[in-house]
Design a protein around this motif. Structure first.
Motif, PDB file in Angstrom:
ATOM      1  N   ILE A  65       0.860  -1.187   0.000  1.00 12.99           N
ATOM      2  CA  ILE A  65       0.000   0.000   0.000  1.00 12.99           C
ATOM      3  C   ILE A  65       0.897   1.239   0.000  1.00 12.99           C
ATOM      4  CG2 ILE A  65      -1.766   1.293   1.258  1.00 12.99           C
ATOM      5  CD1 ILE A  65      -1.411  -2.351   1.932  1.00 12.99           C
ATOM      6  N   ARG A  66       0.593   2.164  -0.914  1.00 12.60           N
ATOM      7  CA  ARG A  66       1.405   3.376  -1.065  1.00 12.60           C
ATOM      8  C   ARG A  66       0.491   4.598  -0.937  1.00 12.60           C
ATOM      9  NH1 ARG A  66       2.831   6.608  -5.676  1.00 12.60           N
ATOM     10  NH2 ARG A  66       4.962   7.385  -5.521  1.00 12.60           N
ATOM     11  N   LEU A  67       0.876   5.521  -0.055  1.00 10.74           N
ATOM     12  CA  LEU A  67       0.163   6.794   0.092  1.00 10.74           C
ATOM     13  C   LEU A  67       1.123   7.924  -0.260  1.00 10.74           C
ATOM     14  CD1 LEU A  67      -2.120   8.723   0.952  1.00 10.74           C
ATOM     15  CD2 LEU A  67      -1.288   8.472   3.320  1.00 10.74           C
ATOM     16  N   ARG A  68       0.703   8.744  -1.212  1.00 13.86           N
ATOM     17  CA  ARG A  68       1.447   9.960  -1.574  1.00 13.86           C
ATOM     18  C   ARG A  68       0.620  11.144  -1.089  1.00 13.86           C
ATOM     19  NH1 ARG A  68       1.217  12.988  -6.916  1.00 13.86           N
ATOM     20  NH2 ARG A  68       2.859  14.540  -6.699  1.00 13.86           N
ATOM     21  N   ALA A  69       1.212  11.965  -0.222  1.00 11.95           N
ATOM     22  CA  ALA A  69       0.561  13.182   0.275  1.00 11.95           C
ATOM     23  C   ALA A  69       1.364  14.372  -0.231  1.00 11.95           C
ATOM     24  CB  ALA A  69       0.522  13.185   1.800  1.00 11.95           C
ATOM     25  N   TYR A  70       0.665  15.356  -0.805  1.00 13.83           N
ATOM     26  CA  TYR A  70       1.406  16.492  -1.350  1.00 13.83           C
ATOM     27  C   TYR A  70       0.582  17.777  -1.275  1.00 13.83           C
ATOM     28  CZ  TYR A  70      -1.266  15.415  -5.616  1.00 13.83           C
ATOM     29  OH  TYR A  70      -2.280  15.155  -6.509  1.00 13.83           O
ATOM     30  N   THR A  71       1.335  18.876  -1.232  1.00 11.37           N
ATOM     31  CA  THR A  71       0.763  20.229  -1.250  1.00 11.37           C
ATOM     32  C   THR A  71       1.605  21.053  -2.221  1.00 11.37           C
ATOM     33  OG1 THR A  71       2.195  21.092   0.487  1.00 11.37           O
ATOM     34  CG2 THR A  71       0.143  20.034   1.206  1.00 11.37           C
ATOM     35  N   ASP A  72       1.355  22.356  -2.225  1.00 13.07           N
ATOM     36  CA  ASP A  72       2.164  23.244  -3.061  1.00 13.07           C
ATOM     37  C   ASP A  72       3.591  23.392  -2.521  1.00 13.07           C
ATOM     38  OD1 ASP A  72       1.291  24.562  -0.798  1.00 13.07           O
ATOM     39  OD2 ASP A  72       0.899  26.454  -1.816  1.00 13.07           O
ATOM     40  N   CYS A  73       3.820  22.951  -1.274  1.00 10.20           N
ATOM     41  CA  CYS A  73       5.134  23.116  -0.646  1.00 10.20           C
ATOM     42  C   CYS A  73       5.879  21.805  -0.365  1.00 10.20           C
ATOM     43  CB  CYS A  73       4.979  23.840   0.700  1.00 10.20           C
ATOM     44  SG  CYS A  73       4.352  25.518   0.542  1.00 10.20           S
ATOM     45  N   GLN A  74       5.194  20.681  -0.384  1.00 10.54           N
ATOM     46  CA  GLN A  74       5.810  19.462   0.122  1.00 10.54           C
ATOM     47  C   GLN A  74       5.189  18.230  -0.527  1.00 10.54           C
ATOM     48  OE1 GLN A  74       4.714  18.639   4.175  1.00 10.54           O
ATOM     49  NE2 GLN A  74       6.601  17.526   4.602  1.00 10.54           N
ATOM     50  N   GLU A  75       5.989  17.184  -0.635  1.00 14.56           N
ATOM     51  CA  GLU A  75       5.493  15.876  -1.070  1.00 14.56           C
ATOM     52  C   GLU A  75       6.162  14.809  -0.228  1.00 14.56           C
ATOM     53  OE1 GLU A  75       5.212  13.002  -4.989  1.00 14.56           O
ATOM     54  OE2 GLU A  75       6.793  14.503  -4.934  1.00 14.56           O
ATOM     55  N   SER A  76       5.385  13.819   0.208  1.00 14.99           N
ATOM     56  CA  SER A  76       5.971  12.687   0.930  1.00 14.99           C
ATOM     57  C   SER A  76       5.203  11.421   0.577  1.00 14.99           C
ATOM     58  CB  SER A  76       5.978  12.931   2.440  1.00 14.99           C
ATOM     59  OG  SER A  76       4.667  13.063   2.930  1.00 14.99           O
ATOM     60  N   ILE A  77       5.886  10.306   0.721  1.00 18.05           N
ATOM     61  CA  ILE A  77       5.318   8.998   0.390  1.00 18.05           C
ATOM     62  C   ILE A  77       5.516   8.063   1.568  1.00 18.05           C
ATOM     63  CG2 ILE A  77       5.535   6.986  -1.132  1.00 18.05           C
ATOM     64  CD1 ILE A  77       6.433   8.930  -3.340  1.00 18.05           C
ATOM     65  N   PHE A  78       4.492   7.272   1.862  1.00 17.41           N
ATOM     66  CA  PHE A  78       4.558   6.265   2.919  1.00 17.41           C
ATOM     67  C   PHE A  78       4.136   4.931   2.314  1.00 17.41           C
ATOM     68  CE2 PHE A  78       2.742   3.947   6.582  1.00 17.41           C
ATOM     69  CZ  PHE A  78       3.819   3.992   7.446  1.00 17.41           C
ATOM     70  N   ILE A  79       4.903   3.881   2.623  1.00 14.32           N
ATOM     71  CA  ILE A  79       4.615   2.549   2.083  1.00 14.32           C
ATOM     72  C   ILE A  79       4.519   1.557   3.227  1.00 14.32           C
ATOM     73  CG2 ILE A  79       5.511   0.687   0.626  1.00 14.32           C
ATOM     74  CD1 ILE A  79       6.920   2.858  -1.051  1.00 14.32           C
ATOM     75  N   ASP A  80       3.500   0.698   3.153  1.00 19.18           N
ATOM     76  CA  ASP A  80       3.298  -0.360   4.139  1.00 19.18           C
ATOM     77  C   ASP A  80       2.694  -1.548   3.393  1.00 19.18           C
ATOM     78  OD1 ASP A  80       3.201  -1.743   6.520  1.00 19.18           O
ATOM     79  OD2 ASP A  80       1.975  -0.270   7.576  1.00 19.18           O
ATOM     80  N   SER A  81       2.374  -2.617   4.092  1.00 21.80           N
ATOM     81  CA  SER A  81       1.830  -3.785   3.410  1.00 21.80           C
ATOM     82  C   SER A  81       0.817  -4.537   4.260  1.00 21.80           C
ATOM     83  CB  SER A  81       2.964  -4.735   3.008  1.00 21.80           C
ATOM     84  OG  SER A  81       3.629  -5.227   4.156  1.00 21.80           O
ATOM     85  N   VAL A  82       0.074  -5.411   3.588  1.00 24.97           N
ATOM     86  CA  VAL A  82      -0.913  -6.294   4.211  1.00 24.97           C
ATOM     87  C   VAL A  82      -0.648  -7.692   3.671  1.00 24.97           C
ATOM     88  CG1 VAL A  82      -3.376  -6.874   4.324  1.00 24.97           C
ATOM     89  CG2 VAL A  82      -2.658  -4.487   4.451  1.00 24.97           C
ATOM     90  N   LEU A  83      -0.615  -8.686   4.552  1.00 25.35           N
ATOM     91  CA  LEU A  83      -0.407 -10.081   4.150  1.00 25.35           C
ATOM     92  C   LEU A  83      -1.726 -10.827   4.226  1.00 25.35           C
ATOM     93  CD1 LEU A  83       1.499 -12.421   3.358  1.00 25.35           C
ATOM     94  CD2 LEU A  83       1.856 -12.797   5.798  1.00 25.35           C
ATOM     95  N   VAL A  84      -2.127 -11.431   3.096  1.00 24.45           N
ATOM     96  CA  VAL A  84      -3.387 -12.179   3.026  1.00 24.45           C
ATOM     97  C   VAL A  84      -3.064 -13.664   2.901  1.00 24.45           C
ATOM     98  CG1 VAL A  84      -5.531 -12.513   1.748  1.00 24.45           C
ATOM     99  CG2 VAL A  84      -4.562 -10.218   1.980  1.00 24.45           C
ATOM    100  N   ARG A  85      -3.608 -14.440   3.838  1.00 25.59           N
ATOM    101  CA  ARG A  85      -3.416 -15.899   3.857  1.00 25.59           C
ATOM    102  C   ARG A  85      -4.575 -16.571   3.121  1.00 25.59           C
ATOM    103  NH1 ARG A  85      -0.253 -18.340   7.787  1.00 25.59           N
ATOM    104  NH2 ARG A  85      -0.194 -19.832   6.091  1.00 25.59           N
ATOM    105  N   PRO A  86      -4.314 -17.672   2.432  1.00 25.78           N
ATOM    106  CA  PRO A  86      -5.377 -18.386   1.725  1.00 25.78           C
ATOM    107  C   PRO A  86      -6.020 -19.467   2.587  1.00 25.78           C
ATOM    108  CG  PRO A  86      -3.298 -19.375   1.166  1.00 25.78           C
ATOM    109  CD  PRO A  86      -2.992 -18.214   2.110  1.00 25.78           C
ATOM    110  N   LYS A  87      -7.196 -19.916   2.158  1.00 30.19           N
ATOM    111  CA  LYS A  87      -7.797 -21.105   2.751  1.00 30.19           C
ATOM    112  C   LYS A  87      -7.027 -22.311   2.218  1.00 30.19           C
ATOM    113  CE  LYS A  87     -12.311 -19.060   3.238  1.00 30.19           C
ATOM    114  NZ  LYS A  87     -13.653 -18.910   2.727  1.00 30.19           N
TER     115      LYS A  87
END
Length: 170
Positions: free
Chosen positions: A64-86
């Protein structure tokens, strides 16, 4: 950019809520979410997202990637989710009939990371293991033309599945 998630690991389909904790500097903050499963959002706090298990019954990590930005700044945060199967019970005998005593080797090819494999041979004998292995069983019969149903039950934290074969002992 930053966010929290309601859960990091679970059985699919897995629904996860995300809370945007970004504090961008500047005016008119904008957000771009990419959930790694084909879904995106430009909302500050998107609705809950459902992540599907892998079609080949294996663990799937969604980034999962979130990019947050304004006229003065940009930053990115990355995290993850693990899905197990049946789990999916898949096994096959090297023979389905023979004269007593008949030795049958059961090849276990189950999917979905089962925690336990329980073989029920149909003649009163059972065998339980935690490893993916070939299992041998000898059918000893005093009756002519007896049919046994050999069954494999696989279990993990996401569920249970079973499959079976009929073994004919002459």
């Amino acid at each position: 950019a930053s966010f929290t998630k309601s859960v990091a690991l679970g059985c699919g389909p897995l629904t996860v809520s995300f809370t945007n904790t970004s504090t961008p500097v500047g005016t008119g903050p904008q957000y771009q979410w990419n959930f790694g499963n084909g879904q995106t959002s430009t909302l500050a706090n998107p609705p809950a997202i459902t992540f599907q298990p892998h079609p080949l019954n294996r663990d799937t990590t969604y980034v999962i990637r979130l990019r947050a930005y304004t006229d003065c700044q940009e930053s990115i945060f990355i995290d993850s989710v693990l899905v197990r199967p049946k789990p999916v019970s898949i096994f096959s005998p090297d023979k389905t009939e023979g004269c007593a005593p008949v030795v049958v080797n059961f090849t276990n090819q189950s999917k979905g990371h089962p925690a336990t494999y329980r073989f029920i041979f149909g003649d009163g004998d059972t065998y339980t293991t935690t490893t993916l292995e070939t299992v041998q069983h000898i059918y000893q019969d005093v009756l002519v033309n007896t049919l046994y149903t050999a069954k494999l039950i696989v279990t993990n934290e996401c569920g249970v599945d079973s499959s079976s074969y009929v073994i004919k002992v002459k």
